[in-house]
Design a protein around this motif. Sequence first.
Motif, mmCIF file in Angstrom:
data_model
loop_
_atom_site.group_PDB
_atom_site.id
_atom_site.type_symbol
_atom_site.label_atom_id
_atom_site.label_comp_id
_atom_site.label_asym_id
_atom_site.label_seq_id
_atom_site.Cartn_x
_atom_site.Cartn_y
_atom_site.Cartn_z
ATOM 1 N N MET A 187 0.858 -1.162 0.000
ATOM 2 C CA MET A 187 0.000 0.000 0.000
ATOM 3 C C MET A 187 0.906 1.227 0.000
ATOM 4 O O MET A 187 1.761 1.369 0.861
ATOM 5 N N ASN A 188 0.682 2.125 -0.964
ATOM 6 C CA ASN A 188 1.556 3.295 -1.029
ATOM 7 C C ASN A 188 1.041 4.425 -0.131
ATOM 8 O O ASN A 188 -0.110 4.437 0.288
ATOM 9 N N ILE A 189 1.898 5.359 0.146
ATOM 10 C CA ILE A 189 1.585 6.440 1.077
ATOM 11 C C ILE A 189 0.463 7.326 0.561
ATOM 12 O O ILE A 189 -0.354 7.813 1.349
ATOM 13 N N ASP A 190 0.365 7.520 -0.747
ATOM 14 C CA ASP A 190 -0.720 8.335 -1.310
ATOM 15 C C ASP A 190 -2.082 7.738 -0.987
ATOM 16 O O ASP A 190 -3.014 8.452 -0.627
ATOM 17 N N THR A 191 -2.186 6.428 -1.109
ATOM 18 C CA THR A 191 -3.434 5.745 -0.800
ATOM 19 C C THR A 191 -3.775 5.891 0.673
ATOM 20 O O THR A 191 -4.916 6.176 1.035
ATOM 21 N N ILE A 192 -2.793 5.743 1.522
ATOM 22 C CA ILE A 192 -3.011 5.879 2.965
ATOM 23 C C ILE A 192 -3.473 7.291 3.295
ATOM 24 O O ILE A 192 -4.427 7.481 4.061
ATOM 25 N N ILE A 193 -2.847 8.297 2.707
ATOM 26 C CA ILE A 193 -3.218 9.690 2.962
ATOM 27 C C ILE A 193 -4.652 9.954 2.511
ATOM 28 O O ILE A 193 -5.421 10.611 3.226
ATOM 29 N N LYS A 194 -5.042 9.459 1.355
ATOM 30 C CA LYS A 194 -6.411 9.655 0.863
ATOM 31 C C LYS A 194 -7.422 9.029 1.815
ATOM 32 O O LYS A 194 -8.458 9.614 2.106
ATOM 33 N N ILE A 195 -7.122 7.841 2.288
ATOM 34 C CA ILE A 195 -8.024 7.150 3.212
ATOM 35 C C ILE A 195 -8.139 7.938 4.511
ATOM 36 O O ILE A 195 -9.240 8.175 5.015
ATOM 37 N N LEU A 196 -7.020 8.341 5.065
ATOM 38 C CA LEU A 196 -7.037 9.075 6.334
ATOM 39 C C LEU A 196 -7.747 10.422 6.187
ATOM 40 O O LEU A 196 -8.485 10.831 7.080
ATOM 41 N N SER A 197 -7.560 11.085 5.071
ATOM 42 C CA SER A 197 -8.223 12.368 4.835
ATOM 43 C C SER A 197 -9.735 12.207 4.789
ATOM 44 O O SER A 197 -10.476 13.064 5.268
ATOM 45 N N ALA A 198 -10.179 11.104 4.241
ATOM 46 C CA ALA A 198 -11.620 10.869 4.123
ATOM 47 C C ALA A 198 -12.285 10.617 5.465
ATOM 48 O O ALA A 198 -13.467 10.906 5.634
ATOM 49 N N VAL A 199 -11.546 10.097 6.431
ATOM 50 C CA VAL A 199 -12.161 9.738 7.713
ATOM 51 C C VAL A 199 -11.697 10.608 8.879
ATOM 52 O O VAL A 199 -12.124 10.388 10.005
ATOM 53 N N VAL A 200 -10.897 11.602 8.622
ATOM 54 C CA VAL A 200 -10.323 12.388 9.709
ATOM 55 C C VAL A 200 -11.389 13.107 10.531
ATOM 56 O O VAL A 200 -11.176 13.410 11.701
ATOM 57 N N ILE B 147 -12.270 -1.303 4.415
ATOM 58 C CA ILE B 147 -11.787 0.079 4.460
ATOM 59 C C ILE B 147 -12.721 0.985 3.669
ATOM 60 O O ILE B 147 -13.121 2.061 4.145
ATOM 61 N N ASN B 148 -13.096 0.567 2.480
ATOM 62 C CA ASN B 148 -13.984 1.381 1.651
ATOM 63 C C ASN B 148 -15.348 1.568 2.296
ATOM 64 O O ASN B 148 -15.938 2.649 2.205
ATOM 65 N N ALA B 149 -15.858 0.541 2.954
ATOM 66 C CA ALA B 149 -17.156 0.653 3.628
ATOM 67 C C ALA B 149 -17.089 1.695 4.737
ATOM 68 O O ALA B 149 -18.016 2.503 4.900
ATOM 69 N N LEU B 150 -16.010 1.692 5.497
ATOM 70 C CA LEU B 150 -15.843 2.688 6.561
ATOM 71 C C LEU B 150 -15.762 4.100 5.983
ATOM 72 O O LEU B 150 -16.406 5.034 6.477
ATOM 73 N N VAL B 151 -14.981 4.252 4.940
ATOM 74 C CA VAL B 151 -14.809 5.561 4.315
ATOM 75 C C VAL B 151 -16.119 6.022 3.677
ATOM 76 O O VAL B 151 -16.525 7.179 3.827
ATOM 77 N N ASP B 152 -16.813 5.113 2.996
ATOM 78 C CA ASP B 152 -18.087 5.466 2.360
ATOM 79 C C ASP B 152 -19.119 5.910 3.391
ATOM 80 O O ASP B 152 -19.843 6.883 3.169
#
Length: 65
Positions: free
Chosen positions: A1-14, A45-50
């Motif tokens: 998993m690359n850092i860009d993906t992690i940042i996008k996920i964290l930004s969505a749920v912050v 992960i996607n379910a949580l973010v969605d």
Amino acid sequence: MNIDTIIKILSAVVTDVPVLIEVVEKIIEIYQSKNSPTDSDWEQINALVDQTHKELHSDDNTTSN
């Protein structure tokens, strides 16, 4: 998993700390296993973010009326 993906996920749920904690724990679990995320991992992960995304938009609509 690359850092860009992690940042996008964290930004969505912050905005939702309990969900943020769940997502971070899931990412750590994946990272520590040294495996690539499975389809099931991504679904979780996607379910949580969605869900957070829906709630955020719902709150926006409520406050703008």
